[in-house]
Design a protein around this motif. Structure first.
Motif, PDB file in Angstrom:
ATOM      1  N   THR A  56       0.856  -1.185   0.000  1.00  0.00           N
ATOM      2  CA  THR A  56       0.000   0.000   0.000  1.00  0.00           C
ATOM      3  C   THR A  56       0.892   1.235   0.000  1.00  0.00           C
ATOM      4  OG1 THR A  56      -1.722  -1.150   1.238  1.00  0.00           O
ATOM      5  CG2 THR A  56      -1.796   1.250   1.241  1.00  0.00           C
ATOM      6  N   GLY A  57       0.577   2.161  -0.916  1.00  0.00           N
ATOM      7  CA  GLY A  57       1.355   3.386  -1.001  1.00  0.00           C
ATOM      8  C   GLY A  57       0.595   4.566  -0.393  1.00  0.00           C
ATOM      9  N   TYR A  58       1.335   5.420   0.251  1.00  0.00           N
ATOM     10  CA  TYR A  58       0.769   6.636   0.866  1.00  0.00           C
ATOM     11  C   TYR A  58       1.485   7.832   0.253  1.00  0.00           C
ATOM     12  CZ  TYR A  58      -0.670   3.143   4.300  1.00  0.00           C
ATOM     13  OH  TYR A  58      -1.195   2.040   4.915  1.00  0.00           O
ATOM     14  N   TYR A  59       0.703   8.790  -0.270  1.00  0.00           N
ATOM     15  CA  TYR A  59       1.360   9.910  -0.932  1.00  0.00           C
ATOM     16  C   TYR A  59       0.705  11.235  -0.528  1.00  0.00           C
ATOM     17  CZ  TYR A  59      -2.557   9.902  -4.252  1.00  0.00           C
ATOM     18  OH  TYR A  59      -3.809   9.963  -4.822  1.00  0.00           O
ATOM     19  N   LYS A  60       1.500  12.262  -0.676  1.00  0.00           N
ATOM     20  CA  LYS A  60       1.024  13.632  -0.484  1.00  0.00           C
ATOM     21  C   LYS A  60       1.588  14.462  -1.630  1.00  0.00           C
ATOM     22  CE  LYS A  60       4.664  14.208   3.005  1.00  0.00           C
ATOM     23  NZ  LYS A  60       4.937  14.529   4.422  1.00  0.00           N
ATOM     24  N   ILE A  61       0.823  15.520  -1.992  1.00  0.00           N
ATOM     25  CA  ILE A  61       1.164  16.266  -3.197  1.00  0.00           C
ATOM     26  C   ILE A  61       0.865  17.744  -3.002  1.00  0.00           C
ATOM     27  CG2 ILE A  61      -1.105  15.862  -4.230  1.00  0.00           C
ATOM     28  CD1 ILE A  61       0.332  15.642  -6.945  1.00  0.00           C
ATOM     29  N   VAL A  62       1.679  18.568  -3.637  1.00  0.00           N
ATOM     30  CA  VAL A  62       1.477  20.019  -3.667  1.00  0.00           C
ATOM     31  C   VAL A  62       1.339  20.420  -5.120  1.00  0.00           C
ATOM     32  CG1 VAL A  62       2.442  22.269  -3.094  1.00  0.00           C
ATOM     33  CG2 VAL A  62       2.856  20.320  -1.599  1.00  0.00           C
ATOM     34  N   GLY A  63       0.323  21.226  -5.447  1.00  0.00           N
ATOM     35  CA  GLY A  63       0.127  21.633  -6.834  1.00  0.00           C
ATOM     36  C   GLY A  63      -0.323  23.081  -6.953  1.00  0.00           C
ATOM     37  N   SER A  64      -0.077  23.650  -8.124  1.00  0.00           N
ATOM     38  CA  SER A  64      -0.531  25.014  -8.457  1.00  0.00           C
ATOM     39  C   SER A  64      -1.072  25.001  -9.871  1.00  0.00           C
ATOM     40  CB  SER A  64       0.616  26.014  -8.338  1.00  0.00           C
ATOM     41  OG  SER A  64       1.102  26.089  -7.009  1.00  0.00           O
ATOM     42  N   THR A  65      -1.945  25.932 -10.146  1.00  0.00           N
ATOM     43  CA  THR A  65      -2.504  26.035 -11.491  1.00  0.00           C
ATOM     44  C   THR A  65      -2.462  27.491 -11.949  1.00  0.00           C
ATOM     45  OG1 THR A  65      -4.725  26.355 -10.622  1.00  0.00           O
ATOM     46  CG2 THR A  65      -4.053  24.086 -11.104  1.00  0.00           C
ATOM     47  N   ARG A  66      -2.675  27.689 -13.245  1.00  0.00           N
ATOM     48  CA  ARG A  66      -2.784  29.028 -13.829  1.00  0.00           C
ATOM     49  C   ARG A  66      -3.511  28.912 -15.153  1.00  0.00           C
ATOM     50  NH1 ARG A  66       3.597  30.020 -15.493  1.00  0.00           N
ATOM     51  NH2 ARG A  66       3.750  28.319 -17.039  1.00  0.00           N
ATOM     52  N   ALA A  67      -3.967  30.028 -15.630  1.00  0.00           N
ATOM     53  CA  ALA A  67      -4.691  30.046 -16.909  1.00  0.00           C
ATOM     54  C   ALA A  67      -3.701  30.164 -18.050  1.00  0.00           C
ATOM     55  CB  ALA A  67      -5.668  31.219 -16.934  1.00  0.00           C
ATOM     56  N   CYS A  68      -3.933  29.377 -19.083  1.00  0.00           N
ATOM     57  CA  CYS A  68      -3.049  29.368 -20.255  1.00  0.00           C
ATOM     58  C   CYS A  68      -3.898  29.293 -21.512  1.00  0.00           C
ATOM     59  CB  CYS A  68      -2.104  28.169 -20.219  1.00  0.00           C
ATOM     60  SG  CYS A  68      -0.865  28.211 -18.890  1.00  0.00           S
ATOM     61  N   THR A  69      -3.345  29.797 -22.606  1.00  0.00           N
ATOM     62  CA  THR A  69      -3.958  29.644 -23.908  1.00  0.00           C
ATOM     63  C   THR A  69      -2.860  29.434 -24.940  1.00  0.00           C
ATOM     64  OG1 THR A  69      -5.379  30.631 -25.591  1.00  0.00           O
ATOM     65  CG2 THR A  69      -3.982  32.145 -24.307  1.00  0.00           C
ATOM     66  N   ASN A  70      -3.003  28.354 -25.694  1.00  0.00           N
ATOM     67  CA  ASN A  70      -1.991  28.010 -26.699  1.00  0.00           C
ATOM     68  C   ASN A  70      -0.588  27.915 -26.098  1.00  0.00           C
ATOM     69  OD1 ASN A  70      -3.926  27.911 -28.770  1.00  0.00           O
ATOM     70  ND2 ASN A  70      -3.742  30.135 -29.084  1.00  0.00           N
ATOM     71  N   GLY A  71      -0.525  27.388 -24.829  1.00  0.00           N
ATOM     72  CA  GLY A  71       0.763  27.213 -24.168  1.00  0.00           C
ATOM     73  C   GLY A  71       1.341  28.476 -23.601  1.00  0.00           C
ATOM     74  N   ILE A  72       0.562  29.576 -23.626  1.00  0.00           N
ATOM     75  CA  ILE A  72       1.060  30.855 -23.096  1.00  0.00           C
ATOM     76  C   ILE A  72       0.303  31.153 -21.813  1.00  0.00           C
ATOM     77  CG2 ILE A  72       1.317  33.309 -23.528  1.00  0.00           C
ATOM     78  CD1 ILE A  72       1.406  32.651 -26.499  1.00  0.00           C
ATOM     79  N   ALA A  73       1.052  31.417 -20.706  1.00  0.00           N
ATOM     80  CA  ALA A  73       0.434  31.706 -19.416  1.00  0.00           C
ATOM     81  C   ALA A  73      -0.242  33.068 -19.450  1.00  0.00           C
ATOM     82  CB  ALA A  73       1.480  31.674 -18.313  1.00  0.00           C
ATOM     83  N   LEU A  74      -1.491  33.101 -18.969  1.00  0.00           N
ATOM     84  CA  LEU A  74      -2.248  34.360 -18.893  1.00  0.00           C
ATOM     85  C   LEU A  74      -2.280  34.905 -17.470  1.00  0.00           C
ATOM     86  CD1 LEU A  74      -5.286  33.390 -21.163  1.00  0.00           C
ATOM     87  CD2 LEU A  74      -3.168  34.574 -21.805  1.00  0.00           C
ATOM     88  N   THR A  75      -2.094  33.976 -16.474  1.00  0.00           N
ATOM     89  CA  THR A  75      -2.121  34.403 -15.069  1.00  0.00           C
ATOM     90  C   THR A  75      -0.936  33.783 -14.347  1.00  0.00           C
ATOM     91  OG1 THR A  75      -3.468  32.511 -14.383  1.00  0.00           O
ATOM     92  CG2 THR A  75      -4.640  34.493 -15.112  1.00  0.00           C
ATOM     93  N   PRO A  76      -0.582  34.358 -13.206  1.00  0.00           N
ATOM     94  CA  PRO A  76       0.481  33.739 -12.402  1.00  0.00           C
ATOM     95  C   PRO A  76      -0.027  32.451 -11.746  1.00  0.00           C
ATOM     96  CG  PRO A  76      -0.432  35.594 -11.241  1.00  0.00           C
ATOM     97  CD  PRO A  76      -1.072  35.620 -12.596  1.00  0.00           C
ATOM     98  N   TRP A  77       0.897  31.687 -11.186  1.00  0.00           N
ATOM     99  CA  TRP A  77       0.528  30.472 -10.468  1.00  0.00           C
ATOM    100  C   TRP A  77      -0.286  30.809  -9.239  1.00  0.00           C
ATOM    101  CZ3 TRP A  77       1.135  26.102 -12.954  1.00  0.00           C
ATOM    102  CH2 TRP A  77       2.199  25.934 -13.841  1.00  0.00           C
TER     103      TRP A  77
END
Length: 464
Positions: free
Chosen positions: A97-118
């Protein structure tokens, strides 16, 4: 013409005719031994436990991020429980049995270009219970005819038990974690394949075979030589913490009073001929005529017989005797005598085993009829039945003590540690004498015995 010369013309005692061919040393039937071997898999589990990492992290963790697209980045830490193994049939299941924890961030993008910061990091499994996933490997066993154990390892797809949703809109990034975990598991599979994918048991089997082809001192009972001929595979099955391997062995064991010459040979490949449980052994014991002659001489030497016919008195004294084979299932007893006359006479008889008393007797003992007729006029008194009756009384050899001692000795041999990591336990139930062959040099006693034998292998102590 002397009595000895006349007898020699009939029986030829110096060189008995053994040509009937009702016995050959290679006529011994194959003995079949079915040896169930239990191999403790716990040491192998322990080695596997050391081979699979206990902690997996994303590249660069804890500072680096994994960014597979413009709009998401994450980093994770994954730890595993202790390995759990289940064995059934020819399959081994290795899982944890595996136990994991994760940290993530998102941002808005269009055509691979970031529109907002993380966005600020969103956490999963840090201030709350870690998320769980079931991980497993499927393994199938096969024993090849050249003694190689092949382990076919398959990595199963991880099965997440909890979802990991992060950030404001609850984005499920469980699949990203599983994808990273799969890469780590594939690397672990390569290590397992390298270390355990193929195990060559032939060097160890050759060592066992070498011991089987060696002669063993039975301490007062002679020398035992197994003469192995073939190895069969009867069963291969894994269950719980053990691997059960049943090997059949065909052999032609003999016991002799003189140490046989050992002839090492390469262990043969495994054949697929099944044998019944336990073992069924045909054993040839070669009894030395000198020993039998000495025993009988101790009984009859000095015996005196008086004969009276009309006014003639005769005396017959046995000085010594010698026993040897005469062919046609007959034994020859050569008697040196003195008294009124002196010389050598020959008696013939048939060896017989009394199963109730466990005694070998020489029955139907008599002089040569043709020679008897020739000598009736001069030394007919020598053929008196009184002599043969008396000799028959002492031509008996107790085998009860020999058989009991043999059972104790053989049972001791069956219950021991043969080498580090390999031990056996077993018992011989009964020894039955089935036939005797009076050869020129030995009285061959063929017997049959049945019993059980088990072999246990501690894989942690083996060293190839």
């Amino acid at each position: 013409c002397s009595f000895t010369q006349l007898m020699a013309q009939r029986i030829n005692p110096a060189n008995p005719d053994l040509s009937p061919g009702n016995f050959r040393l290679d006529s011994l039937p194959d003995s079949e031994l079915n040896i169930p071997i239990q191999i403790d898999l716990k040491p192998i589990y322990t080695m596997a436990e050391k081979s699979v990492d206990t902690l997996f992290t994303s590249p660069g963790y804890p500072n680096g991020w994994v960014q597979e697209a413009c709009d998401t980045r994450y980093k994770y830490s994954f730890r595993r429980s202790k390995l759990q193994m289940k064995a059934s049939g020819l399959s081994l299941q290795l899982g944890f049995t595996g136990y994991y924890k994760i940290v993530g961030s998102t941002r808005a993008c269009t055509n691979g270009i970031a529109l907002t910061p993380w966005t600020p990091p969103c956490r999963c499994g840090f201030d709350e219970p870690e998320r769980k996933v079931n991980v497993s490997f499927s393994n199938s066993l096969a024993l090849m005819t050249n003694y190689k154990v092949k382990l076919d390892i398959k990595r199963n797809e991880p099965q997440p038990l909890d979802k990991c949703e992060v950030c404001f809109w609850g984005q499920n990034i469980t699949n990203q974690v599983m994808k990273g975990l799969v890469a780590e598991l594939d690397a672990a599979k390569k290590d397992l394949d390298k270390n355990y994918g193929s195990t060559d048991l032939k060097p160890r089997m050759q060592q066992i075979w070498n011991q089987l082809t060696s002669s063993y001192n039975l301490y007062g009972l002679g020398w035992l030589k197994m003469n192995p001929r073939a190895v069969h595979l009867n069963r291969l099955e894994a269950k719980n913490d053990s691997l059960y391997l049943s090997l059949g062995l065909s052999a032609r064991p003999i016991i002799s009073f003189e140490q046989p010459v050992d002839s090492p040979s390469p262990v043969p490949h495994i054949s697929n001929v099944a044998t019944r449980p336990g073992f069924n052994i045909f054993l040839d014991a070669m009894l030395n005529y000198d020993s039998l002659s000495q025993l009988m001489s101790q009984q009859v030497a000095g015996k005196s017989f008086d004969f009276k016919k009309a006014f003639v008195k005769k005396q017959f004294i046995i000085d010594s005797c010698k026993i040897y084979g005469g062919g046609f299932d007959k034994l020859i007893i050569r008697l040196h005598f003195s008294g009124t006359n002196h010389g050598v006479i020959y008696l013939t008889g048939q060896p017989w085993y009394d199963t109730d008393k466990r005694v070998i007797e020489i029955i139907n003992m008599d002089f040569d009829i043709k020679t008897k007729n020739l000598l009736l006029g001069s030394a007919g008194w020598l053929f008196d039945k009184k002599i043969t009756r008396e000799i028959t009384k002492f031509a008996r050899f107790e085998l009860g003590g020999y058989i009991d001692s043999a059972k104790v000795t053989i049972n001791t041999q069956l219950n021991q540690e043969w080498m580090p990591g390999i031990s056996s336990n077993g018992t011989i139930n009964e020894i039955r004498l089935i036939r005797m062959y009076p050869m020129q040099q030995h009285l061959v006693i063929r017997s049959n015995c049945e019993g059980n034998l088990q072999v246990k292998v501690d894989a942690g102590k083996l060293s190839l």
